[in-house]
Design an enzyme around this catalytic site. Structure first.
Site, short mmCIF file in Angstrom:
data_model
loop_
_atom_site.label_atom_id
_atom_site.label_comp_id
_atom_site.label_asym_id
_atom_site.label_seq_id
_atom_site.Cartn_x
_atom_site.Cartn_y
_atom_site.Cartn_z
N GLU C 81 0.84 -1.20 0.00
CA GLU C 81 0.00 0.00 0.00
C GLU C 81 0.88 1.25 0.00
OE1 GLU C 81 -3.17 0.14 -0.34
OE2 GLU C 81 -3.71 -1.97 -0.05
N ARG C 91 -17.16 -0.78 7.10
CA ARG C 91 -18.33 -1.41 6.47
C ARG C 91 -18.85 -2.55 7.34
NH1 ARG C 91 -18.30 -2.84 0.14
NH2 ARG C 91 -18.55 -0.59 0.12
N CYS C 144 -7.45 -2.46 8.68
CA CYS C 144 -6.13 -2.48 8.03
C CYS C 144 -5.58 -1.07 7.91
CB CYS C 144 -6.21 -3.13 6.65
SG CYS C 144 -6.43 -4.92 6.68
N HIS C 166 -1.24 -5.74 1.50
CA HIS C 166 -2.45 -6.57 1.44
C HIS C 166 -2.18 -7.84 0.64
CE1 HIS C 166 -5.42 -3.39 2.83
NE2 HIS C 166 -5.82 -4.49 3.44
#
Lengths: 213, 213, 213, 213
Positions: C81, C91, C144, C166
């Site tokens: 990332e 979410r 994360c 990831h």
């Protein structure tokens, strides 16, 4: 004056709308200048009854061609189907609760029937009009393929040309932006172009439209 | 009478059209009843010049809010961007042939700026109107993010609210049915709803709109 | 002898496994010839606690570099990332039932921190070893990114380099063939290559790795 | 001692490797305890010659079952094909430069043949072993489907069971992380499980494995 019979499925799978049905509501009675007229029939998403419904409408309307239309969530464009297979393998129950697994549509029928519509020409004409379109090599194994096969089997010795077209979700069915969609206007225009093409093109054009796998 | 300035990029990457530009052509001068008016500016897809063009239009128009619009091929819906990052990493050359790699947009600038538009409310209002929409957490690293960051940096001490919206390809740009698309009418309506929402909502709504990764 | 601390999350979202955790179980104590050793820490998928756990492990192990690893269902390859953003927008609930919406990770913290790992070199070395890999521009807005931001903030004045990677689902988590996956062996090898690269590369390489949007 | 003949295609489309070929190199001569032995044949990606090559290997090896294996870029799992269709429509040229468009594989042949392998049981056994797998309803219209149809036609009155399996790209063929892939070890294991299943299961299991469309 020729007639194209266009069938559209009712909603299924818990969805309140089916773009196929919304489209044929608008298309019914439409005249295609110098070519013919569109008649329509609404089809329940039900094993056997779906086939009987369209066959009855064929008997009533004596069309020159039959275009069956169904919804395929996840598809990006309007996709004329190349082939119907003699296999029911329902992932969902149909609208009367039937879940048919690995049964033939017609006992003893051939493994498949090819569409007798000019699928390549239909794709070409839709693309020329700015409508995303492609030939598909599988109509699945649910009621869409079931109807497609059943009607092709019924018409196997007939002069009536027939085939199936899958259309995408409507934008309002995909508002979370996790599935592609197409406006109802464009879906209607695409189906209308297909109807015109069927009446004006006898022999399909010769262009590549295949898939690796 | 408030003013929303909407910027739209020119075509890039060899494409003849950019839906952002097509949309602002139609939206320019549109009155939003009881809210304000839309002004627009066309932006070249060029490093630095893109930022200067929008800043100049802000100076000229003294808007209450700025909505920058760009094309993101592959997106399914209209996506308000949450954040602009201080990083240029161009996969393609821009329209003057620049390919900037791993350079900050603004030397010494902060790592990122959050959009000051009500992105959740914009998504909610678009969905209510049947338009596929979602919040995005990355505007990429090409000229869209470059412009977004550059303008947010310029406005960092201003009362003017600003942010960026990515829109999908037009259907005519995706006729092979291998990329999702959205009609120009729906894109225009979505941008218009965003403009109305910016002028009518001061504080964003509190709903989940995140991503796992 | 240098030390790389690699953190791996526990399972979340109802899944029985997390490839990040399976990988660090195997990697713990691994010696990287002529470079250093890998130490590891298991991290709960919990708001705040995740950050505290890794910071505590940093204090205990005094590493030269920190590589945080998490699962991103849907990703095709291993993705370093580029940036952590100061935004929690969950979410899902985390493993203690928290669903944080539109809150900063650190009140008053900057909008974002860039990874201080050589992300382009890591991608290049993984690809050379036949491992699908790419730079990502968004770590999402769940735990994360929360951990990534929290640790980068803690290390903002430190010489310790840090960042987030990831990884995809394991094949056994995707047996219906509806999500891409990567074998555990390849995930472990990819993370190990990243650890070696961090210890051997001071300045990242200069190659394009951006996205249009 | 029974024999399963497994065919694997050579590379095509400019790719240096084909996982189907890599897999059969390893599988050739493998004994399946208490069940039988695997024999293999390498198949050129060429119109007609592909069919002749496998038919010749069937004559030589007198197998109890035939599993043809090919590469389908973009597929996520190992996919036993349900049906072969009597249609060549090559998007690419084959390895001898032929691009066949809308021609039957066998003039006057039936529209399609169903696989005579237990495709549902094969999928079930692969999933139990942690291998992403699903039934596919289209083998495309390139040389894979061409071979599949041609062999099914040849064996139409034979007791030899036969069918086709598509496998994903190898990880090293998808290093940019833009296509899903599967490790060679897992592909080999999956094909081996399919071979065992064919020899041990006479009648396929009764579980849903269909698609809406």
């Amino acid at each position: 004056m020729k007639t194209v019979l266009i069938s559209g499925f009712e909603p299924f799978g818990g969805m309140p709308l089916n773009p196929a049905l919304e489209a044929i509501r608008v298309l019914t009675g439409t005249e295609l200048p110098d070519l013919g007229v569109i008649k329509t029939v609404t089809v329940p998403v039900v094993h056997r009854t779906s086939i009987a419904t369209v066959i009855s409408a064929i008997d009533d309307n004596e069309p020159d061609a039959v275009i069956m239309v169904g919804l395929a969530p996840g598809r990006i464009g309007i996709m004329p189907e190349r082939i119907a297979i003699n296999m029911d393998d329902f992932r969902l129950v149909d609208n009367e609760g039937n879940q048919i697994i690995d049964q033939p549509v017609v006992d003893g029928g051939p493994a498949a029937y090819f569409s007798t519509l000019p699928v390549k020409a239909m794709v070409q004409e839709m693309r020329r009009a700015g409508i995303p379109a492609a030939v598909s090599n599988s109509a699945g194994t649910f009621v869409c393929n079931h109807l497609f096969y059943g009607v092709m089997h019924e018409l196997r010795d007939s002069h009536i040309r027939a085939g199936f077209i899958h259309v995408p979700l409507l934008p309002g069915q995909a508002i979370k932006a996790d599935e592609p969609s197409m406006s109802l206007e464009r879906i209607i225009k695409g189906i209308s172009i297909c109807a015109e093409t069927v009446l004006s093109v006898q022999k399909d054009i010769f262009v590549s439209g295949g898939e690796i796998a």
